[in-house]
Design a protein around this motif. Sequence first.
Motif, mmCIF file in Angstrom:
data_model
loop_
_atom_site.group_PDB
_atom_site.id
_atom_site.type_symbol
_atom_site.label_atom_id
_atom_site.label_comp_id
_atom_site.label_asym_id
_atom_site.label_seq_id
_atom_site.Cartn_x
_atom_site.Cartn_y
_atom_site.Cartn_z
ATOM 1 N N LYS A 107 -8.264 -3.904 -2.344
ATOM 2 C CA LYS A 107 -7.567 -3.329 -1.210
ATOM 3 C C LYS A 107 -6.563 -4.366 -0.711
ATOM 4 O O LYS A 107 -6.858 -5.566 -0.724
ATOM 5 N N SER A 154 -4.666 4.859 -5.355
ATOM 6 C CA SER A 154 -5.413 3.680 -4.910
ATOM 7 C C SER A 154 -6.142 3.059 -6.087
ATOM 8 O O SER A 154 -6.592 3.752 -7.001
ATOM 9 N N GLY A 201 -0.051 -7.178 -2.008
ATOM 10 C CA GLY A 201 -1.304 -7.006 -1.281
ATOM 11 C C GLY A 201 -2.372 -7.998 -1.707
ATOM 12 O O GLY A 201 -3.551 -7.806 -1.397
ATOM 13 N N ASN A 254 0.865 -1.182 0.000
ATOM 14 C CA ASN A 254 0.000 0.000 0.000
ATOM 15 C C ASN A 254 0.899 1.228 0.000
ATOM 16 O O ASN A 254 0.979 1.978 0.965
#
Length: 384
Positions: free
Chosen positions: A335, A239, A288, A228
């Motif tokens: 995410k 993002s 991620g 991130n």
Amino acid sequence: MGGALYFWDETSHTFHTPYGMITPTLLDVAAITGLSPLGEEILTTTRSTTGVKYSIDLSSTTYQSFILNNRGRDGEPVSDNEHIAFLLYWLSGIVFCARNIQVEIAYVPLAVMLAEGKNLCLAKLFLTRLYLTLDWITAHMREKKRITNADGPVWFFQLWLSAIFESELQPRSTQKSLTDSAIAGQRLLNLVFPDRLMPSHDKMKYFFRAFYYLPEKDHNINLTPFANCQTGPKWLTQSLTPAGVTQKESIIIWSQFLTPQLLFAGFPGKNDLRTAVYMPNAVSRQFGLAQAIPSPYHFQESQPSHAKTISLEDLLRIQKDNAIRRNKFHLFPFKPCPLTTYSFFSWWKNYYSSIEVAFNTCCQRMTTVLVMQQVRRAKKGNYH
């Protein structure tokens, strides 16, 4: 670095630890150095198309003499020749760290094309040279050969490890914190081991233990330091929202980050047809993503993925194959959630238990090799 290299696997170009596989990736290169994964792939066949002739003084390739011979006059604009000379020094002494500790003439065509503004992907060549350097060092470690003047960006490996072990390190007391740096590398360069008086073999054993017991909680290690990313250029820190993943640049960048492919090691104009396999699917958590059992990389049945040298015909076919793989890539909003599937956990646990060696045995071998090297240096008076 020495403690980590005992876990390096040159077939997959990853570190094999109880946690799973980890390795420097194109995402790490982007976060630490700011080098983009975009641009024309650098091959031995890459050429300048301008046809312009330049005059660089290569009569002496020692750094100091080279700089003096090619510097322009104070107060005058930087000439094309001086610009190329600077880039040649930068590539030789800063980026790739030539083994002979001199300006590397083989880098001239690359320096020329960079000076001309050719949009080249330096990140891939950089990562490939790092992989092959780690291969070379570990091969010397296995054969108990002396390691001096490794050819390649070993400095990046140190910064990558610093990102993982950042909580174990501390800023240099003589420098200010660089929290607002444009790239993560500036902050990581300021970190040092707290106990500077600890002997080298004890430091090596300390970090070897950290890798050996990676799943344990006795070491506060961040194995996904850039999953991130908050530092760096906009294309790296944005993002991946539903709106963000539709942007063409985001799709291309992440297709480079996440597509398994063969990377090329040769500099333009050189007869270096070595390759290195890049397997981001083996280290999904670093991006991620959840880690499943990775599929092995296959180019063709007659060409194993770990082969170091190929033919020129294979090089062109691999380049085409890499493009096809990236074109099949689809980016979706996500995410960071670096977890593992149960199947991967069971598969890796069974694999790692079959190769694991007792900690004390490893430390004894490691210390013996390090002491032998220190004794040889002392006898020869060579402290490189």
